[in-house]
Design an enzyme around this catalytic site. Sequence first.
Site, PDB file in Angstrom:
ATOM      1  N   MET A  18      37.602  30.878  -0.097  1.00 38.87           N
ATOM      2  CA  MET A  18      37.853  29.592  -0.749  1.00 38.87           C
ATOM      3  C   MET A  18      37.034  29.378  -2.006  1.00 38.87           C
ATOM      4  O   MET A  18      37.394  28.539  -2.831  1.00 38.87           O
ATOM      5  CB  MET A  18      37.576  28.450   0.232  1.00 38.87           C
ATOM      6  CG  MET A  18      38.659  28.267   1.274  1.00 38.87           C
ATOM      7  SD  MET A  18      38.385  26.782   2.275  1.00 38.87           S
ATOM      8  CE  MET A  18      38.652  25.484   1.072  1.00 38.87           C
ATOM      9  N   ASP A  70      35.048  29.327  14.070  1.00 44.63           N
ATOM     10  CA  ASP A  70      34.811  30.552  13.294  1.00 44.63           C
ATOM     11  C   ASP A  70      33.336  30.951  13.383  1.00 44.63           C
ATOM     12  O   ASP A  70      32.690  31.247  12.377  1.00 44.63           O
ATOM     13  CB  ASP A  70      35.221  30.361  11.834  1.00 44.63           C
ATOM     14  CG  ASP A  70      35.290  31.692  11.080  1.00 44.63           C
ATOM     15  OD1 ASP A  70      35.385  32.752  11.740  1.00 44.63           O
ATOM     16  OD2 ASP A  70      35.246  31.681   9.835  1.00 44.63           O
ATOM     17  N   LYS A  79      28.436  24.909  -2.988  1.00 46.81           N
ATOM     18  CA  LYS A  79      29.676  25.626  -2.681  1.00 46.81           C
ATOM     19  C   LYS A  79      30.800  25.063  -3.545  1.00 46.81           C
ATOM     20  O   LYS A  79      31.192  23.903  -3.401  1.00 46.81           O
ATOM     21  CB  LYS A  79      30.020  25.466  -1.203  1.00 46.81           C
ATOM     22  CG  LYS A  79      31.351  26.091  -0.818  1.00 46.81           C
ATOM     23  CD  LYS A  79      31.602  25.880   0.652  1.00 46.81           C
ATOM     24  CE  LYS A  79      32.964  26.397   1.047  1.00 46.81           C
ATOM     25  NZ  LYS A  79      33.215  26.226   2.487  1.00 46.81           N
ATOM     26  N   GLY A 127      26.745  33.835  -2.526  1.00 42.36           N
ATOM     27  CA  GLY A 127      27.789  34.472  -1.741  1.00 42.36           C
ATOM     28  C   GLY A 127      29.169  34.050  -2.203  1.00 42.36           C
ATOM     29  O   GLY A 127      29.317  33.099  -2.966  1.00 42.36           O
TER      30      GLY A 127
END
Length: 357
Positions: free
Chosen positions: A49, A161, A66, A45
Amino acid sequence: MDTRENIDEVTEPRETTSGLSTRADPLHPGDPRELGDYRILGRLGEGGMGTVFLGRGRDTGLVAVKVIRADVARIPRYRDRFRREAAVARRVARFCTAEVLDVVDPPDGQPYLVTEFVDGPTLARAVANHGPLGSADLERVAVSVAAALTAIHGAGLVHRDLSPSNVLLSPLGARVIDFGLARVTDEAPSGPSGRVTGTPAFMSPEQARGETVTSAADIFSWGGLVIFAGSGRKPFGDGPTSAQLRRVQQADPTLGDLDPALAAVVRAAMRREPARRPTAEELLRRLVRPGDAAQTIVTSPLDILPPRPGPSTSSATSPAAPRTPPTGTVSPRSRPAPAAAASVSSTSGPVPAASAA
């Protein structure tokens, strides 16, 4: 001013995965093939950022990596956000998120976060591919996310979030990810910040106004997430960010065809006044004990204080005895209740396994 400064303060998701997380997309020409002890296998994904990759460690098996974008990593505010995300995620109970396995933060390179690989799509992707969840699956997601919020808030954190792109549907239950915007409760600003952060259609009214955000904002977002999961629609509709933020503050959300008992809990979660929303523990209690009276999830002092005794006081006006903690599991639908409103939208950060960008 650097045009990248607000790169992901309010962002729509950019998902690149297909239905199952294990079907990673091919690597792009400039993508890394190795990072430290991890071999990079594909893309899971992408967000504001950075990018989440599928990797394999020498001793860990499959992982999610990530990697923060190089241009973003040069901005001190986002570098600090990466460090905060890593620290905050480690405070959360492992059952409700993707466990942090490694944090690499080189002074002159791109930082990256390695987490457990969760084999399942995001809620956003699952609904996009297969449509709204059936009633039993919807209840399972509602309960597991409420349980995750109970653990998150119990650790002294506010997520800020919570959205369909930040919930992974693991075979063993939903996991809440992406703590990049999370705050430690006792470090939260004491007054309004004026900055709007998060996913527009899932924000609470106070969040959309740039005011101080507490754990009550996550509860509001939980209601919107449940509506989205059950209907496939954003409760405050689509459109530009400014329009969504205006409707979150002024309009009533659309509940759709939720089961009446679940709709009653969602309506309580999406009260405009933060102090009148239930806590995560109260949400969970009501979901696993659907026979409890609606008053068990009311938190406003005006609603929970017993009536003032009059000239004659009867047992009907005495305060109720405290309820015991929930021990049951989700019951099928044999419930009371009205229907009502809530909210939904997209997210800021990568999508499938691990913390999003």
